[in-house]
Design a protein around this motif. Sequence first.
Motif, short mmCIF file in Angstrom:
data_model
loop_
_atom_site.label_atom_id
_atom_site.label_comp_id
_atom_site.label_asym_id
_atom_site.label_seq_id
_atom_site.Cartn_x
_atom_site.Cartn_y
_atom_site.Cartn_z
N ARG A 9 0.83 -1.22 0.00
CA ARG A 9 0.00 0.00 0.00
C ARG A 9 0.85 1.26 0.00
O ARG A 9 0.48 2.27 -0.60
N ALA A 10 2.00 1.20 0.68
CA ALA A 10 2.90 2.36 0.68
C ALA A 10 3.44 2.63 -0.72
O ALA A 10 3.52 3.78 -1.15
N VAL A 11 3.79 1.57 -1.45
CA VAL A 11 4.26 1.73 -2.82
C VAL A 11 3.16 2.30 -3.71
O VAL A 11 3.39 3.22 -4.50
N ILE A 12 1.94 1.78 -3.56
CA ILE A 12 0.80 2.25 -4.37
C ILE A 12 0.52 3.73 -4.08
O ILE A 12 0.28 4.52 -4.99
N GLU A 13 0.57 4.10 -2.80
CA GLU A 13 0.35 5.51 -2.44
C GLU A 13 1.40 6.40 -3.08
O GLU A 13 1.09 7.48 -3.61
N ALA A 14 2.64 5.96 -3.03
CA ALA A 14 3.73 6.75 -3.61
C ALA A 14 3.54 6.91 -5.12
O ALA A 14 3.69 8.01 -5.66
N LEU A 15 3.17 5.85 -5.80
CA LEU A 15 2.97 5.92 -7.25
C LEU A 15 1.82 6.85 -7.61
O LEU A 15 1.89 7.60 -8.59
N ASP A 16 0.76 6.83 -6.80
CA ASP A 16 -0.37 7.72 -7.07
C ASP A 16 0.03 9.19 -6.89
O ASP A 16 -0.38 10.05 -7.67
N LEU A 17 0.86 9.46 -5.90
CA LEU A 17 1.32 10.84 -5.69
C LEU A 17 2.22 11.29 -6.84
O LEU A 17 2.15 12.44 -7.28
N ILE A 18 3.05 10.38 -7.34
CA ILE A 18 4.00 10.73 -8.42
C ILE A 18 3.28 10.91 -9.75
O ILE A 18 3.47 11.91 -10.45
N VAL A 28 8.18 12.50 -2.52
CA VAL A 28 7.13 11.53 -2.21
C VAL A 28 7.68 10.41 -1.33
O VAL A 28 7.07 10.05 -0.32
N ILE A 29 8.83 9.87 -1.69
CA ILE A 29 9.43 8.80 -0.91
C ILE A 29 9.70 9.28 0.52
O ILE A 29 9.42 8.59 1.50
N GLU A 30 10.23 10.49 0.63
CA GLU A 30 10.51 11.06 1.95
C GLU A 30 9.23 11.15 2.78
O GLU A 30 9.22 10.78 3.97
N LYS A 31 8.15 11.60 2.16
CA LYS A 31 6.88 11.75 2.87
C LYS A 31 6.30 10.40 3.29
O LYS A 31 5.88 10.21 4.43
N VAL A 32 6.29 9.44 2.36
CA VAL A 32 5.70 8.13 2.64
C VAL A 32 6.47 7.40 3.75
O VAL A 32 5.87 6.79 4.64
N LEU A 33 7.78 7.48 3.73
CA LEU A 33 8.58 6.78 4.73
C LEU A 33 8.42 7.38 6.13
O LEU A 33 8.61 6.68 7.13
N LYS A 34 8.07 8.64 6.19
CA LYS A 34 7.86 9.28 7.50
C LYS A 34 6.57 8.82 8.17
O LYS A 34 6.40 8.98 9.38
N GLN A 35 5.65 8.26 7.38
CA GLN A 35 4.33 7.91 7.91
C GLN A 35 4.37 6.75 8.89
O GLN A 35 3.50 6.62 9.74
N ASN A 36 5.35 5.87 8.77
CA ASN A 36 5.42 4.71 9.64
C ASN A 36 6.84 4.52 10.15
O ASN A 36 7.65 3.84 9.54
#
Length: 397
Positions: A9-18, A28-36
């Motif tokens: 789901r983290a990968v899918i979220e990142a791809l949608d943002l990009i 995007v990667i920086e933001k997604v990795l901070k979430q968890n």
Amino acid sequence: MKLYVNIARAVIEALDLIFGQGKYADKVIEKVLKQNPKWGARDRRFIAETTYDIVRWYRLLQTLTDTPSNDYWSMLGCWCILHNVPLPDWEEFQHLKPEKIQQRLEKFKQIRRIYESVPDWLDTLGEQELGSRWDSELHALNEEAEVVLRTNTLKTSARALKALLLEDNVETATLAEAPDALVLERRQNVFRLPAFKQGLFEVQDAASQLIAPFMRLEPGMRVIDACAGAGGKTLHIASLLQNKGRILAMDTEEWKLDELKKRARRAEASNIETRVIESSKTVKRLEKSADRLLLDVPCSGLGVLKRNPDAKWKLSPEFVQNVRELQQHIINDYCEMLKPGGLMVYSTCSIMPSENEEQVKKFLATQNGRFDLLEEAHAWPSGGFDGFYMALLRRLS
């Protein structure tokens, strides 16, 4: 590697943002990795590297799955199949048939724009400008970028830094062509290391590290870096000047220069002054004031797709044409800041001749013998690092 649902789901979220929202992949990667914060290093690396890899091969993965451009689950599943990652028994993957995907892969190996995953216009441009060389350079641009450090020689040496990093279990290799460079043997987050916080190194590709030495710098010189950005090359210039002389770092964006100031404090580079280019008057006031001038001009970035793979989906032919016009404007206007007898380096992180040697030829043709070309050099992606061009010009009068 087993694929877990929260990682997927983290990968899918990142791809949608990009792709869906047009965000830059690194942010995007920086933001997604901070979430968890509970994700371990292995999970974080998988999310970052898989996201980048799907962005890199976006067109190929979409073609192989024959799905809509926003079906990121299918692309992730296809990526897993191609990389021998066991495909979980999830609903999102039920329609994927590994045998069919492998058959389609063989079929599209003969169609470069699909197999190497680039837009049609970019494949056409590359072939027009580079001819047969485009095949090898495009293939190299789809490789994962190395992580390269530049030793801050104001505070340490490459040899001492290498030993210090090894104490933190960071193994590096040296490069003959870039004596201050260390290449990481294994990708990891170097920004958390004590050596980074102490200002002992910056992250800077090996090809980028060739620019400052190309300027033939000597301590005590007055140097202008007129397109400084956040200052990677400015800091390298400061180290080569041994903090002697003066560097004026200029840019049209103040926030970039603010970042440079922070980096300069960490590096203890004390001879840097920053100045925002507010209008043509800013440049005119500096006429004939620089011993050395660096014009690392805005460009298409087509030499650094290894580390910025999302750029090939965001670029357009119109953007490339506009940036060529901007390059001519900068080199013709900013060259006046150079003293007669001084040296100027024009550089880009593009591999296209229309942004490189052709721009230099146009410039020289308009200068009525006031400048001459001393040397030019290329760093090609097929050499293992980023693609760069650099030209060394001398002002005669």
